[in-house]
Every structure is written in structure tokens, then in C-alpha cells.
Design a protein around this motif. Sequence first.
Motif, short mmCIF file in Angstrom:
data_model
loop_
_atom_site.label_atom_id
_atom_site.label_comp_id
_atom_site.label_asym_id
_atom_site.label_seq_id
_atom_site.Cartn_x
_atom_site.Cartn_y
_atom_site.Cartn_z
N SER A 1 0.82 -1.21 0.00
CA SER A 1 0.00 0.00 0.00
C SER A 1 0.85 1.26 0.00
O SER A 1 0.45 2.29 -0.54
CB SER A 1 -0.93 0.01 1.21
N LYS A 2 2.04 1.21 0.58
CA LYS A 2 2.89 2.40 0.66
C LYS A 2 3.81 2.54 -0.55
O LYS A 2 4.38 3.62 -0.77
CB LYS A 2 3.74 2.35 1.94
N SER A 3 3.99 1.46 -1.29
CA SER A 3 4.95 1.49 -2.40
C SER A 3 4.52 2.48 -3.47
O SER A 3 3.35 2.56 -3.84
CB SER A 3 5.06 0.09 -3.01
N ASN A 4 5.50 3.24 -3.98
CA ASN A 4 5.24 4.14 -5.11
C ASN A 4 6.07 3.76 -6.32
O ASN A 4 6.33 4.58 -7.19
CB ASN A 4 5.51 5.60 -4.72
N ALA A 5 6.50 2.50 -6.32
CA ALA A 5 7.27 1.98 -7.45
C ALA A 5 6.74 0.61 -7.82
O ALA A 5 6.47 -0.23 -6.95
CB ALA A 5 8.75 1.89 -7.09
#
Length: 296
Positions: free
Chosen positions: A267-271
Amino acid sequence: MNLQSMTGFARVVAEYDGTAIAWEVKSVNGKSVEVRLRLPQGFERLEPVVRQTLQKRFARGNFQATLTIGRAASAQTQPVVNEAFLKDLAGLAKRLQEQFGVAPATADGLLSLRGVLDVAETIETEEVRAALDTAIMAALDVALNGLEQARQGEGAALAVLLSGQIDTIETLTLRAEADPSRDTAAIRERIAEQVRLLMDASANLDASRLHMEAAFLATKADIREEIDRLKTHVASGRALLEGGGAVGRKLDFLAQEFNRESNTLCSKSNAAAVTAIGLELKAVVDQFREQVQNLE
């Protein structure tokens, strides 16, 4: 202490003073120790002690124990002949033959009549009963040893499987930690590019405010804590497996923690690369938790 699976089977046959004793015990998964017994009529007296024995030996599992009692093949039973009754019957048969011409009586025919031939019953005293009960419980102890060995054999195989899954979780955690998308320069460049795109789209946006929001989002997207916790959980899982014993519940709780960190990482990943690693983690954690359900 060795790990134990909650599934196993054992059978033991013993003999005591002409009595054949057979125990069959098996266990499957269960949240606690639950015991179902099948005892022959007249042996219900053993139920409390059998239950206590199982509850002391094992921490978890649904158990079924079946006791069979019979006469041993080696036991020789001496028949008892009622000779007085047999003599009277033989005399009656002879008179019938003389008076009415009926066929003469045969030995096997006379012996087959009720009351002529019988098997002596063993009188069970309290001492005899206590000795038999002791032999039955001794046979149960042997059966439970076999069941424990079967459960430990499956537990050893599960330990290898679970250890491999923990290794995979660690490998994926390190991959996420080392992913280029987490490099400070890459994060700064990605945020700057997003800010430029937004500024180009609307000249009315406050640049300083936009930079503050971008920095806040970048902080929220940081997965350092999740990676650190995953590493800690990996170490805890290995320690539990090496320690052995009834660690099924603890490993089940650890699987929930693995799952929580995997979900948060995704959920926190931006990649995209880190998200893909998070999805792999979730799959391995699901497999880990499924296997843990089989441990005591």
C-alpha cells in the motif's frame, strides 16, 4: 525439542495373560487437545485416565483412540463337561431307541445339547482387573510413543519447508530494501518531476505548498519501518523453528505479522518493482501460514 505435526497414526498389539490388547490412535489438526475414545463394553472405567494421559503428552490436536480386547490365540480354553447330565441324556436316548426304535444317539449330538458342554468363565477379581488395566495402559503408552514419532517425522518435514519459506521472505525483503526506486536521488527526482508536471498543468498552484505536500507523501511512502520489522520477524521465525516444541500458535501469530507488513509495503509502495515484490511476499506468507496450521 522436536517440532510435531498434528497428524499421525499408530497401532499396537499386545498380550497379557491370555487377553489380546490392541490400540489404534490417530490425530488430526485441532485448536486444543480434544479426545474421542472407543472402548469395549466394561472398560469405560479407563476413560478418565486415558484422557489425562493424552492431554499430558500432547499440546494440540484432535485425537481418536480405539481399544479392542479379545482372547489371545495362544490362550487355551479347557471345556467343562457336565457328566451327570450327559449320563442322564445318554440313558434317555437309549430308552427311546429301545421303546420307539429311534436312531441311536451320537457323541457329537449329545455334546451339542445345551448344558452338556461349556467353557469355564474366568472369575475377575479386583487384583486381576487392576493387572489387566495396567497392561492396557502400558500398551497405550507404546502406541502414543509411535504416534509421537509419526508426528515428529511430519514435523521435521514441515520444519524444512517452513525454513525455506522464511528464507524466501528474507530474500524478498532484501530485494525490496535494495530496489533502486528507494534511492534518495531517485526519490528526489521522481518528486521533482511530479511537481513540475503539476506546475505546468496549473500556474495558480503554490509551489512551496506543493513541495511540502510532496515531501509529506514521500515520507508516508517510505517502507523502512516495514523492512526492519520484516527482518525482525524473519529472525523470530528462525528462532522458533530452531527451539522446537509446541510453537504452532506462535508461528501462526508471526504469519499474521508477516502478512500485515506485506500489505503495508504494497500500500505504501510508489514503485512498480517494490509493489511486485510485495505481492510475491504476500503469496509466500500465505503458503507459510497454511503450513503452520499443521504444527502442534
